[in-house]
Write a protein that holds these residues in place. Sequence first.
Motif, short mmCIF file in Angstrom:
data_model
loop_
_atom_site.label_atom_id
_atom_site.label_comp_id
_atom_site.label_asym_id
_atom_site.label_seq_id
_atom_site.Cartn_x
_atom_site.Cartn_y
_atom_site.Cartn_z
N ALA A 158 2.64 2.87 6.10
CA ALA A 158 1.94 3.62 5.05
C ALA A 158 2.96 4.23 4.08
O ALA A 158 2.73 4.28 2.87
CB ALA A 158 1.07 4.71 5.66
N ASP A 196 0.66 0.82 3.10
CA ASP A 196 -0.20 -0.02 3.95
C ASP A 196 -1.10 0.87 4.81
O ASP A 196 -0.97 0.92 6.03
CB ASP A 196 0.69 -0.92 4.81
CG ASP A 196 -0.10 -2.00 5.55
OD1 ASP A 196 -1.32 -2.10 5.32
OD2 ASP A 196 0.52 -2.73 6.34
N VAL A 238 -5.19 3.18 4.69
CA VAL A 238 -6.44 3.60 4.03
C VAL A 238 -6.81 4.96 4.58
O VAL A 238 -6.36 5.36 5.66
CB VAL A 238 -7.58 2.58 4.28
CG1 VAL A 238 -7.26 1.24 3.64
CG2 VAL A 238 -7.85 2.39 5.77
N SER A 273 -13.08 -0.56 4.43
CA SER A 273 -11.75 -0.55 3.84
C SER A 273 -10.75 -1.24 4.76
O SER A 273 -9.89 -2.01 4.30
CB SER A 273 -11.30 0.89 3.58
OG SER A 273 -12.15 1.54 2.66
N VAL A 320 -8.46 -4.83 3.89
CA VAL A 320 -7.00 -5.00 3.96
C VAL A 320 -6.58 -5.68 5.27
O VAL A 320 -5.41 -5.68 5.62
CB VAL A 320 -6.27 -3.65 3.79
CG1 VAL A 320 -6.56 -3.07 2.42
CG2 VAL A 320 -6.65 -2.65 4.88
N THR A 336 -6.22 9.23 8.10
CA THR A 336 -5.41 8.15 7.54
C THR A 336 -5.18 7.10 8.61
O THR A 336 -4.70 7.41 9.70
CB THR A 336 -4.05 8.68 7.04
OG1 THR A 336 -4.25 9.76 6.13
CG2 THR A 336 -3.25 7.58 6.34
N PHE A 355 -3.26 3.51 9.40
CA PHE A 355 -2.16 2.69 8.88
C PHE A 355 -1.80 1.59 9.89
O PHE A 355 -1.94 1.75 11.09
CB PHE A 355 -0.94 3.54 8.55
CG PHE A 355 -0.53 4.50 9.63
CD1 PHE A 355 0.42 4.14 10.58
CD2 PHE A 355 -1.09 5.76 9.70
CE1 PHE A 355 0.80 5.02 11.57
CE2 PHE A 355 -0.72 6.66 10.70
CZ PHE A 355 0.23 6.28 11.65
N LEU A 393 -9.78 -3.76 -4.36
CA LEU A 393 -8.86 -2.74 -3.85
C LEU A 393 -9.01 -1.41 -4.58
O LEU A 393 -8.75 -0.35 -4.01
CB LEU A 393 -7.41 -3.22 -3.95
CG LEU A 393 -6.91 -4.17 -2.86
CD1 LEU A 393 -5.49 -4.60 -3.16
CD2 LEU A 393 -7.00 -3.51 -1.48
N LYS A 437 -10.14 3.64 -0.73
CA LYS A 437 -9.11 4.68 -0.75
C LYS A 437 -7.90 4.20 0.06
O LYS A 437 -7.89 4.26 1.29
CB LYS A 437 -9.65 5.99 -0.19
CG LYS A 437 -10.86 6.51 -0.96
CD LYS A 437 -11.26 7.91 -0.55
CE LYS A 437 -10.42 8.95 -1.25
NZ LYS A 437 -10.97 10.32 -1.09
N THR A 438 -6.88 3.73 -0.64
CA THR A 438 -5.64 3.33 0.01
C THR A 438 -4.59 4.41 -0.19
O THR A 438 -4.75 5.30 -1.03
CB THR A 438 -5.10 2.00 -0.55
OG1 THR A 438 -4.55 2.23 -1.86
CG2 THR A 438 -6.21 0.95 -0.65
N THR A 439 -3.50 4.31 0.56
CA THR A 439 -2.43 5.30 0.45
C THR A 439 -1.53 5.04 -0.76
O THR A 439 -0.55 5.76 -0.96
CB THR A 439 -1.58 5.35 1.73
OG1 THR A 439 -1.15 4.03 2.07
CG2 THR A 439 -2.39 5.92 2.88
N ASN A 440 -1.84 4.03 -1.55
CA ASN A 440 -1.12 3.81 -2.82
C ASN A 440 -1.92 4.47 -3.93
O ASN A 440 -2.88 3.90 -4.45
CB ASN A 440 -0.96 2.32 -3.09
CG ASN A 440 -0.16 2.04 -4.35
OD1 ASN A 440 0.14 2.95 -5.13
ND2 ASN A 440 0.20 0.79 -4.56
#
Length: 279
Positions: free
Chosen positions: A21, A26, A28, A52, A56, A91, A93, A143, A147-150
């Motif tokens: 992550a 990488d 969510v 999500s 991914v 979170t 990952f 994407l 909600k991704t960590t990016n």
Amino acid sequence: MINFNGNIVAQDDSALTQNRAFLYGDGVFETLKIVNNKILFLEDHYFRLMASMRVVRMEIPMNFTMEYFEEQVLSLLQKKNISASARARITVFRNDGGLYLPKTNDVSYLIHATPLDSTAYALNSAEYEVDLYKDFYVTKQLLSSIKTTNKMINVTGSIFAHENGLANCILVNDTKNVVEALQGNLFMVVGKKLITPPISEGCLNGIMRKQILALAKKIEGIEVSEEIISPFDLQKADELFVTNVIMGIQPITKYRKKVFINDVAQLLIQKLNESISEN
């Protein structure tokens, strides 16, 4: 050994060196609001998190049930002596290993929580000015809806807003249409019509967005529509507001030279609190 801020330390001293992550974004996540030991909109959050993970290509463990996550969140709140209202983040990952290509699709998760001041949603009528953020664009793809960590566009946009004395910014997509705000989905009221961009435009498939759409459809005299919004449309609106699970509804008071009312937002926040108290 690794170099951390100029100091050579053992690699085992920093879990971040292998966390995917941190290294690749990488992961969510879901942000939850808990009131009196009840997770609001739990089912919606759970199914979005599972969707999500599938998007991914993460492996979903057999024990990742809705009841399991509810238990894990509430047990953390109990340990932290938080009883009235809280914000929690889950979170998920992918586990360590590999470069861009992971060595496994197995996952781990992290939950943290902080107390909130109030239980009910309240309308903040203080000055809340926004403008467009155009340094980077949201892409119209799947994407963008999870909600991704990016979240680099949200981070840089928030810095831009702070530097320019703004409360928030509105994001646009690669076809220059309005998508959402930095911290939530965007709604526009024109006359008796409530409009929000469709998910296909690249906006987050927001949990509060879903609640507001459902509530508004039950109010007589309000037409609800998901349609494309251009930046020019914003200045024709009677109201603009932002929604997310933590704050509920945040009215926008000013966009450039246009000042807005908050009549529909007030009605919807009342309906939202009523719906929560009934469940």
